[in-house]
Write an enzyme that holds these catalytic residues in place. Structure first.
Site, PDB file in Angstrom:
ATOM      1  N   GLY A  12       0.815  -1.209   0.000  1.00 29.79           N
ATOM      2  CA  GLY A  12       0.000   0.000   0.000  1.00 29.79           C
ATOM      3  C   GLY A  12       0.845   1.254   0.000  1.00 29.79           C
ATOM      4  CB  SER A  13       4.265   1.778  -0.763  1.00 33.52           C
ATOM      5  OG  SER A  13       4.453   0.761  -1.733  1.00 33.52           O
ATOM      6  NE  ARG A  15      -4.564   6.066  -1.968  1.00 33.88           N
ATOM      7  CZ  ARG A  15      -5.398   6.127  -0.935  1.00 33.88           C
ATOM      8  NH1 ARG A  15      -5.290   7.114  -0.063  1.00 33.88           N
ATOM      9  NH2 ARG A  15      -6.334   5.212  -0.755  1.00 33.88           N
ATOM     10  CG  ASN A  87       0.603   1.423   4.807  1.00 39.41           C
ATOM     11  OD1 ASN A  87       0.295   2.062   5.814  1.00 39.41           O
ATOM     12  ND2 ASN A  87       0.241   1.805   3.579  1.00 39.41           N
ATOM     13  CB  SER A 139      -5.491   1.710  13.577  1.00 38.73           C
ATOM     14  OG  SER A 139      -6.249   2.857  13.930  1.00 38.73           O
ATOM     15  CE1 TYR A 152      -8.401   0.477   8.956  1.00 38.39           C
ATOM     16  CE2 TYR A 152      -8.491   1.758  10.986  1.00 38.39           C
ATOM     17  CZ  TYR A 152      -7.842   1.402   9.822  1.00 38.39           C
ATOM     18  OH  TYR A 152      -6.617   1.958   9.521  1.00 38.39           O
ATOM     19  CB  SER A 153     -12.100  -1.434  15.988  1.00 37.99           C
ATOM     20  OG  SER A 153     -12.362  -0.066  15.856  1.00 37.99           O
ATOM     21  CE  LYS A 156      -5.475  -1.052  10.072  1.00 33.20           C
ATOM     22  NZ  LYS A 156      -4.276  -1.278   9.236  1.00 33.20           N
ATOM     23  CB  ILE A 185      -2.148  10.163  10.171  1.00 29.07           C
ATOM     24  CG1 ILE A 185      -1.628   9.240  11.289  1.00 29.07           C
ATOM     25  CG2 ILE A 185      -1.020  10.595   9.249  1.00 29.07           C
ATOM     26  CD1 ILE A 185      -0.612   9.865  12.215  1.00 29.07           C
TER      27      ILE A 185
END
Length: 242
Positions: A12-13, A15, A87, A139, A152-153, A156, A185
């Protein structure tokens, strides 16, 4: 730190945080392998000091991941991956009572299963080469939860458990495995926040500012360069989760 003799794969690099991590290692001399689900733009590739290798596949597709990595290792001049940064990930936010089961499954499949799909074949190679560093981008919501992000929680948080297990399994072969848990972020999402939402979020962060992708990249470089940290999760959130 100097990584001139190291090869680094960042998933996932193309961006965001992934690209910032790749640039950080590039500045320190590492050989980079960029990854994305779609083709990486020429201007992104041109932003590196050394031209990086590129991989294109969906990490949620175990067969595609296996075939892409197998082809990479078969290249005559390829000596192996020293540092893996997991990532790549997605979000599909919705409060729990309104979330579609398919959206829960997809986010877990990409963020958690997808990380396993990339990590397992590389971990096998690292065991044979008797060294390696794996850094999983988790995260802060995997540590404290968040409204509207049950999928998502969960994914992660699972990454943190995966990190600890891999650290225990890889330690005897000098493979270190750690996680980074970013907080808020600066991103396209934070840029779109209303003034009221931004103010509310900033009030919950003791350092009173959002982090940058470079803040996360600095920690990734630190973890890859240290030879006595493993099984840990470093939280980069300005004090949000204390």
């Amino acid at each position: 730190m100097n990584f001139t003799d190291k090869t680094v794969l960042v998933t996932g690099s193309s961006r965001g945080i992934g690209l910032a991590i790749a640039h950080a290692f590039d500045k320190l001399g590492a050989r980079l392998i960029l990854h994305a689900r779609s083709a990486i733009k020429p201007e992104v590739i041109a932003s590196f000091h050394q031209e990086p290798l590129t991989l294109q596949f969906d990490i949620a597709d175990a067969k595609a991941a296996e075939e892409a990595l197998k082809a990479l290792y078969k290249q005559d001049d390829f000596e192996g991956i020293d540092i893996l940064v997991n990532n790549a990930g997605i979000t599909k936010d919705q409060i729990t009572i309104g979330m579609l089961p398919a959206d829960f499954a997809q986010v877990v499949n990409v963020n958690l299963n997808g990380t396993f799909n990339v990590t397992q074949p590389i971990f096998k190679k690292m065991i044979r080469q008797k060294h390696g560093s794996i850094i999983n981008i988790s995260s802060v919501v995997g540590q404290m939860g968040n409204v509207g992000q049950v999928n998502y929680s969960a994914a992660k948080a699972g990454l943190i458990g995966m990190t600890k297990t891999l650290a225990k399994e890889g330690a005897r072969r000098q493979i270190q495995v750690n996680a980074i848990a970013p907080g808020m972020i600066v991103s396209d999402m934070t840029d779109q926040l209303s003034d009221k939402a931004r103010k509310s979020l900033l009030e919950s962060i003791p350092l009173s500012r959002f982090g940058s992708a470079e803040d996360v990249a600095d920690v990734a470089v630190f973890l890859a360069g240290n030879n006595y940290i493993t099984g840990q999760t470093i939280t980069v959130d300005g004090g949000l989760h204390i």
